[in-house]
Write a protein that holds these residues in place. Structure first.
Motif, mmCIF file in Angstrom:
data_model
loop_
_atom_site.group_PDB
_atom_site.id
_atom_site.type_symbol
_atom_site.label_atom_id
_atom_site.label_comp_id
_atom_site.label_asym_id
_atom_site.label_seq_id
_atom_site.Cartn_x
_atom_site.Cartn_y
_atom_site.Cartn_z
ATOM 1 N N LEU A 298 1.199 34.796 6.535
ATOM 2 C CA LEU A 298 2.612 35.135 6.333
ATOM 3 C C LEU A 298 3.438 33.912 6.709
ATOM 4 O O LEU A 298 3.670 33.654 7.884
ATOM 5 C CB LEU A 298 2.971 36.344 7.207
ATOM 6 N N PHE A 299 3.835 33.152 5.706
ATOM 7 C CA PHE A 299 4.519 31.891 5.971
ATOM 8 C C PHE A 299 6.037 32.074 6.007
ATOM 9 O O PHE A 299 6.615 32.618 5.078
ATOM 10 C CB PHE A 299 4.155 30.849 4.900
ATOM 11 N N ASN A 300 6.625 31.597 7.081
ATOM 12 C CA ASN A 300 8.067 31.707 7.270
ATOM 13 C C ASN A 300 8.733 30.407 6.829
ATOM 14 O O ASN A 300 8.675 29.402 7.514
ATOM 15 C CB ASN A 300 8.345 31.990 8.751
ATOM 16 N N ALA A 301 9.366 30.458 5.646
ATOM 17 C CA ALA A 301 9.977 29.247 5.079
ATOM 18 C C ALA A 301 11.488 29.242 5.243
ATOM 19 O O ALA A 301 12.180 28.449 4.619
ATOM 20 C CB ALA A 301 9.623 29.144 3.600
ATOM 21 N N ARG A 302 12.004 30.123 6.091
ATOM 22 C CA ARG A 302 13.473 30.171 6.231
ATOM 23 C C ARG A 302 13.968 28.893 6.894
ATOM 24 O O ARG A 302 13.368 28.379 7.830
ATOM 25 C CB ARG A 302 13.869 31.392 7.056
ATOM 26 N N ARG A 303 15.056 28.372 6.369
ATOM 27 C CA ARG A 303 15.543 27.088 6.852
ATOM 28 C C ARG A 303 17.059 27.034 6.775
ATOM 29 O O ARG A 303 17.683 27.706 5.959
ATOM 30 C CB ARG A 303 14.941 25.963 6.018
ATOM 31 N N HIS A 304 17.642 26.194 7.632
ATOM 32 C CA HIS A 304 19.072 25.912 7.576
ATOM 33 C C HIS A 304 19.296 24.759 6.608
ATOM 34 O O HIS A 304 18.370 24.005 6.303
ATOM 35 C CB HIS A 304 19.588 25.537 8.966
ATOM 36 N N ALA A 305 20.538 24.606 6.177
ATOM 37 C CA ALA A 305 20.864 23.521 5.255
ATOM 38 C C ALA A 305 20.441 22.185 5.870
ATOM 39 O O ALA A 305 20.619 21.960 7.069
ATOM 40 C CB ALA A 305 22.361 23.518 4.982
ATOM 41 N N GLY A 306 19.858 21.317 5.055
ATOM 42 C CA GLY A 306 19.488 19.997 5.538
ATOM 43 C C GLY A 306 18.089 19.927 6.112
ATOM 44 O O GLY A 306 17.536 18.845 6.302
ATOM 45 N N GLU A 307 17.497 21.081 6.410
ATOM 46 C CA GLU A 307 16.134 21.067 6.937
ATOM 47 C C GLU A 307 15.131 21.138 5.788
ATOM 48 O O GLU A 307 15.471 21.585 4.699
ATOM 49 C CB GLU A 307 15.921 22.272 7.860
ATOM 50 N N HIS A 308 13.921 20.694 6.044
ATOM 51 C CA HIS A 308 12.900 20.887 5.018
ATOM 52 C C HIS A 308 11.563 21.204 5.654
ATOM 53 O O HIS A 308 11.426 21.250 6.877
ATOM 54 C CB HIS A 308 12.825 19.687 4.070
ATOM 55 N N PHE A 309 10.573 21.454 4.808
ATOM 56 C CA PHE A 309 9.230 21.756 5.272
ATOM 57 C C PHE A 309 8.239 20.754 4.703
ATOM 58 O O PHE A 309 8.425 20.240 3.601
ATOM 59 C CB PHE A 309 8.809 23.167 4.834
ATOM 60 N N ALA B 120 -4.335 17.901 14.014
ATOM 61 C CA ALA B 120 -5.080 19.128 14.318
ATOM 62 C C ALA B 120 -4.155 20.263 14.721
ATOM 63 O O ALA B 120 -4.538 21.427 14.718
ATOM 64 C CB ALA B 120 -6.089 18.870 15.430
ATOM 65 N N LYS B 121 -2.915 19.941 15.069
ATOM 66 C CA LYS B 121 -1.977 20.966 15.534
ATOM 67 C C LYS B 121 -0.972 21.351 14.454
ATOM 68 O O LYS B 121 -0.001 22.057 14.726
ATOM 69 C CB LYS B 121 -1.221 20.455 16.765
ATOM 70 N N GLU B 122 -1.150 20.862 13.270
ATOM 71 C CA GLU B 122 -0.198 21.148 12.204
ATOM 72 C C GLU B 122 -0.316 22.567 11.695
ATOM 73 O O GLU B 122 -1.363 23.178 11.738
ATOM 74 C CB GLU B 122 -0.434 20.189 11.027
ATOM 75 N N ARG B 123 0.784 23.070 11.185
ATOM 76 C CA ARG B 123 0.810 24.352 10.489
ATOM 77 C C ARG B 123 0.608 24.109 8.993
ATOM 78 O O ARG B 123 0.755 22.987 8.519
ATOM 79 C CB ARG B 123 2.175 25.021 10.679
ATOM 80 N N PHE B 124 0.348 25.192 8.234
ATOM 81 C CA PHE B 124 0.382 25.075 6.769
ATOM 82 C C PHE B 124 1.824 24.786 6.335
ATOM 83 O O PHE B 124 2.077 23.913 5.525
ATOM 84 C CB PHE B 124 -0.068 26.378 6.107
ATOM 85 N N PHE B 125 2.753 25.567 6.897
ATOM 86 C CA PHE B 125 4.182 25.358 6.635
ATOM 87 C C PHE B 125 4.769 24.734 7.883
ATOM 88 O O PHE B 125 4.940 25.408 8.899
ATOM 89 C CB PHE B 125 4.889 26.700 6.370
ATOM 90 N N SER B 126 5.089 23.459 7.825
ATOM 91 C CA SER B 126 5.502 22.744 9.021
ATOM 92 C C SER B 126 6.980 22.381 8.925
ATOM 93 O O SER B 126 7.399 21.644 8.029
ATOM 94 C CB SER B 126 4.631 21.488 9.151
ATOM 95 N N HIS B 127 7.732 22.891 9.868
ATOM 96 C CA HIS B 127 9.186 22.761 9.837
ATOM 97 C C HIS B 127 9.640 21.351 10.224
ATOM 98 O O HIS B 127 9.074 20.734 11.112
ATOM 99 C CB HIS B 127 9.763 23.803 10.811
ATOM 100 N N ARG B 128 10.655 20.834 9.528
ATOM 101 C CA ARG B 128 11.273 19.561 9.888
ATOM 102 C C ARG B 128 12.774 19.787 10.046
ATOM 103 O O ARG B 128 13.388 20.423 9.192
ATOM 104 C CB ARG B 128 11.046 18.506 8.789
ATOM 105 N N ASP B 129 13.350 19.272 11.109
ATOM 106 C CA ASP B 129 14.780 19.488 11.335
ATOM 107 C C ASP B 129 15.609 18.568 10.433
ATOM 108 O O ASP B 129 15.073 17.856 9.593
ATOM 109 C CB ASP B 129 15.139 19.322 12.818
ATOM 110 N N GLU B 130 16.931 18.573 10.627
ATOM 111 C CA GLU B 130 17.787 17.809 9.707
ATOM 112 C C GLU B 130 17.545 16.304 9.829
ATOM 113 O O GLU B 130 17.946 15.542 8.959
ATOM 114 C CB GLU B 130 19.256 18.155 9.968
ATOM 115 N N PHE B 131 16.902 15.859 10.927
ATOM 116 C CA PHE B 131 16.532 14.448 11.032
ATOM 117 C C PHE B 131 15.082 14.223 10.587
ATOM 118 O O PHE B 131 14.483 13.191 10.886
ATOM 119 C CB PHE B 131 16.723 13.956 12.472
ATOM 120 N N SER B 132 14.504 15.236 9.937
ATOM 121 C CA SER B 132 13.127 15.193 9.462
ATOM 122 C C SER B 132 12.111 15.073 10.587
ATOM 123 O O SER B 132 10.993 14.642 10.388
ATOM 124 C CB SER B 132 12.913 14.034 8.481
ATOM 125 N N GLN B 133 12.511 15.453 11.797
ATOM 126 C CA GLN B 133 11.597 15.299 12.925
ATOM 127 C C GLN B 133 10.645 16.480 13.035
ATOM 128 O O GLN B 133 11.022 17.614 12.770
ATOM 129 C CB GLN B 133 12.388 15.216 14.227
#
Lengths: 429, 301
Positions: free
Chosen positions: B170-181, B144-157
């Motif tokens: 307005l979805f912010n998809a900016r990410r550092h190398a190794g991160e995903h959404f 219930a607390k998820e975003r449409f665009f949900s950030h995951r760090d380099e450990f996929s956490q």
């Protein structure tokens, strides 16, 4: 009341998104729990879990507020940390609740929940009346352009269901709202704990002749909330099939931000300024392209034009004789949402419709004291949860309208280019 | 005055298509996580609508536990053929063989948790920067607390306490190398919305969702299908039952419900009247009060 399952009714159901705001202990979670329970949107296994937890904590009653608790940390601390979304339906409407925490440090969550809401429920504790937080919540609702507000005066059971108390708070609130830009305000005396005037009419307040909360949620007139006058189509994605059958097909996909588009419309493409005519507006039905006679916000469609001009993501298709402002110097209200304070003259990434650019903060004009609603032109330091008015300059022109006129083409977010975090919500003046 | 009005299903459809197109536009290597369940089928249908007449511009990724219903695999392969979309399959068995995951033991053993290892390895191998999933906020309290665009760090956490605020669309998809959404286009849909949409769009489903006869056992509150993967306790004797599945995951942890509902309209009536959530039929969620939150933090779907 069970949700509708008969096809004729659910195909015509409307959607209402609302947000809830209240201070700590105003009974907001209890109210939502009550709405969900009385609309039969809480399932047996969920209720069972809540009953178990209530017993374990030694409560004598079932604590309905537990229904809306989500994360481990929230249950441990007994507070709500983040916006949570809840869903229920009646035969008339489907409802999406953005349940936002009442804690002062989480103003950013209320702004987030308010950004897509048609309606805000503002809770007031009947024993306390209008408090500082009420100012804050009402100001945010008006700033975010929520068209409808329902003020629920809760805990009427604790003031002996007194009409005098209710009327006093209504008058107090009207004084506050006269200073704000809110159009449609309703007042309801309720007891979320006992269910008075939430879904069922109260037996304890004969003096109140108005609707229950649920009735109002089902009947508030929302069809006029969308802007169907100013035609704005931000291009989101260009569809170019690499297949023989659709060799020359070039479609501009996106969601209509506002207005009504029709095939044959004379349009202008920004930023190039090229004129063109719409040849077709498509959706996909049963695996095939379906041509529409007209399309309106918030439909996702694909538009084709009669000329092969160069158009890409971030461009905007508008009507020839009704264009947005095109400019790089933009005046806006911002709500700051990050621990790192706004840096005067700092550079940020900016997102506006489907466009991404960069900007520099040229000036902070004032900060709003959101408890007194006064403008502070001395202290211009904008930090977490602050609201202020700023002037920015963007690297490329944006095509925008004022937020008052258009919630889609009038809104932006600012992003810290180092951390990539969303640091501010902006509403263009 | 003439008012333009979109019904709730059309609004949800338009929102989901917008989110899917946004993912395709803002990322370099998106994938659509396909499980064969109804939500991922609806997602695939929406992705088809979002890009037609072009093909879906990203592959489907199926994490195969090896404990699938055979009907799921057959349905998947037909769908992929029909849509002309690329399919990537990664196997939990391979992760076990390579020693990256360890099989659970005992009667409640399931490969549900192990999937996370295979999934994260696949995302890394395919350089995925956005994984589209069919999760819905109404399914479970952590979701219930998820975003449409949900950030995951380099450990996929997933860090639920420190999510990026998501304003307007307005979805912010900016990410550092190794991160995903993780991208959740169906965030605002409920189980009933899914079924009503399936009916409106006449989407074909695997017959597992409809009432059929099958050998099953009752375990606690659950009805589980008899299969080679299900460890039977001594006192458990399979019986012929008339059942259907409300969700479809692994054969070892997906519970069936006794139901005569043979058509989508029957199912809509049944779901509307149901007093138990659909995840109430999932053994994987019953392990603890925060089972989903814990799995999500570690990178689960």
């Amino acid at each position: 009341m069970s949700p509708p399952f008969n096809q004729e009714s659910y195909l015509n159901m409307e959607l209402l998104r609302f947000t809830t705001a209240g201070s700590v202990d105003d009974g907001k979670s209890t109210l939502i729990g009550r709405l969900l329970l009385d609309c039969k949107a809480i399932f047996e296994d969920q209720l069972e879990a809540v009953e178990q937890t209530s017993r374990r904590k030694g409560f004598s009653h079932v604590d309905l507020s537990l229904v809306t608790d989500g994360l481990k940390a929230e249950r441990e601390q007994g507070i709500t940390i983040d916006v949570a979304y809840r869903y229920f339906a009646t035969p008339k409407r489907k409802f999406i609740i953005a349940d936002t925490p009442g804690h002062i440090q989480y103003t950013r969550n209320m702004v987030t929940g308010a950004s897509t809401a048609n309606l805000a429920i503002i809770l007031i504790d009947a024993r306390k009346g209008v408090v500082e937080q009420t100012n804050r919540h009402s100001f945010i609702a008006s700033l975010l352009g929520i068209p409808h507000i329902i003020v629920c005066i809760n805990k009427m059971d604790l003031v002996e269901y007194s009409e005098v108390v209710f009327e006093g708070i209504v008058q107090e609130y009207k004084k506050l709202s006269s200073k704000l830009d809110v159009k449609d305000v309703h007042f309801i005396p309720i007891s979320a704990l006992n269910g008075d005037n939430v879904v069922e009419r109260s037996q304890n307040m004969d003096w109140y002749q108005g609707p229950t909360l649920l009735y109002l949620l089902e009947h508030v007139h929302i069809t006029g909330d969308e802007n169907h006058i100013d035609c704005r189509f931000p291009v989101q994605y260009v569809i170019r099939p690499q297949q023989k059958e659709f060799h020359d097909y070039r479609g501009y996909a996106g969601r209509i931000a506002s207005g009504v588009f029709k095939p044959g419309d004379k349009v202008k493409v920004l930023p190039s300024g090229f004129a063109a005519q719409i040849t077709a507006i498509h959706q996909v039905e049963h695996g095939e392209l379906e041509a529409l006679d007209e399309a309106f916000s918030p439909q996702s469609v694909t538009i084709t034009l009669d000329t092969d001009v160069d158009i890409s993501r971030g461009d905007m298709i508008v009507r020839e004789n009704n264009t947005p402002t095109v400019g790089q110097d933009i005046d806006m209200m911002v709500c700051w949402m990050n621990d790192k304070k706004l840096v005067p003259n700092g550079k940020y990434a900016i997102r506006h419709t489907t466009k991404e650019a960069r900007c520099i903060i040229k000036d902070v004009r004032y900060k709003v004291d959101i408890n007194s609603l006064h403008r502070n032109e001395q202290d211009k330091e904008i930090g977490m949860n602050d609201i202020g008015r700023i002037l920015i300059r963007t690297t490329v022109p944006l095509f925008y309208d004022s937020y008052r006129k258009n919630r889609i083409t009038g809104s932006v977010i600012l992003i810290d280019e180092g951390t990539n975090e969303t640091v501010a919500a902006g509403m263009i003046i | 005055m003439h008012y333009y009005h979109l019904s709730h299903l059309h609004q949800l459809e338009s929102e989901a298509i917008f989110v899917i197109r946004e993912a395709a536009a803002q990322f370099e290597h998106p994938v659509l996580l396909f499980s064969g369940g109804k939500d991922s089928i609806v997602m695939t249908h929406l992705a088809y609508k979002a890009f037609y007449p072009a093909r879906i511009p990203f592959p489907l990724l199926h994490i195969d536990t090896g404990h699938n219903f055979p009907e799921t695999i057959e349905y998947r392969d037909n769908l992929v053929n029909k849509l002309g979309v690329r399919l990537e399959v990664r196997f939990v068995q391979d992760s076990i063989d390579k020693g990256r995951a360890t099989e659970e033991k005992g009667p409640n053993a399931s490969r549900n948790l192990l999937q996370t290892v295979t999934l994260l390895d696949a995302l890394e191998e395919l350089k995925v920067d956005a994984a589209l999933g069919g999760a819905r906020r109404d399914e479970e309290k952590a979701r219930a607390k998820e975003r449409f665009f949900s950030h995951r760090d380099e450990f996929s956490q997933w860090d639920p306490k420190n999510q990026r605020p998501e304003l307007w669309y307005l979805f912010n998809a900016r990410r550092h190398a190794g991160e995903h959404f993780r991208i959740f286009p169906l965030s605002n849909w409920t189980e009933l919305d899914i079924w009503q949409y399936i009916a409106m769009e006449k989407i074909e489903l695997p017959n597992l969702y409809f009432s059929h006869e099958r050998d099953c056992i009752s375990r606690g509150n659950m009805i589980l299908a008899k299969s080679d993967y299900l460890y039977l306790r001594e006192d458990e004797k399979p019986q012929r039952m008339r059942v259907r599945f409300r969700t479809i995951g692994d054969m070892t942890c997906t519970g069936a419900v006794l139901s005569p509902a043979a058509s989508i309209d029957d199912i809509i009536i049944e779901v509307a009247a149901s007093r138990v959530t659909e995840r109430g039929t999932r053994a994987d969620d019953k392990r603890s009060e925060t089972a989903m939150e814990d799995r999500k933090k570690a990178g689960y779907f």
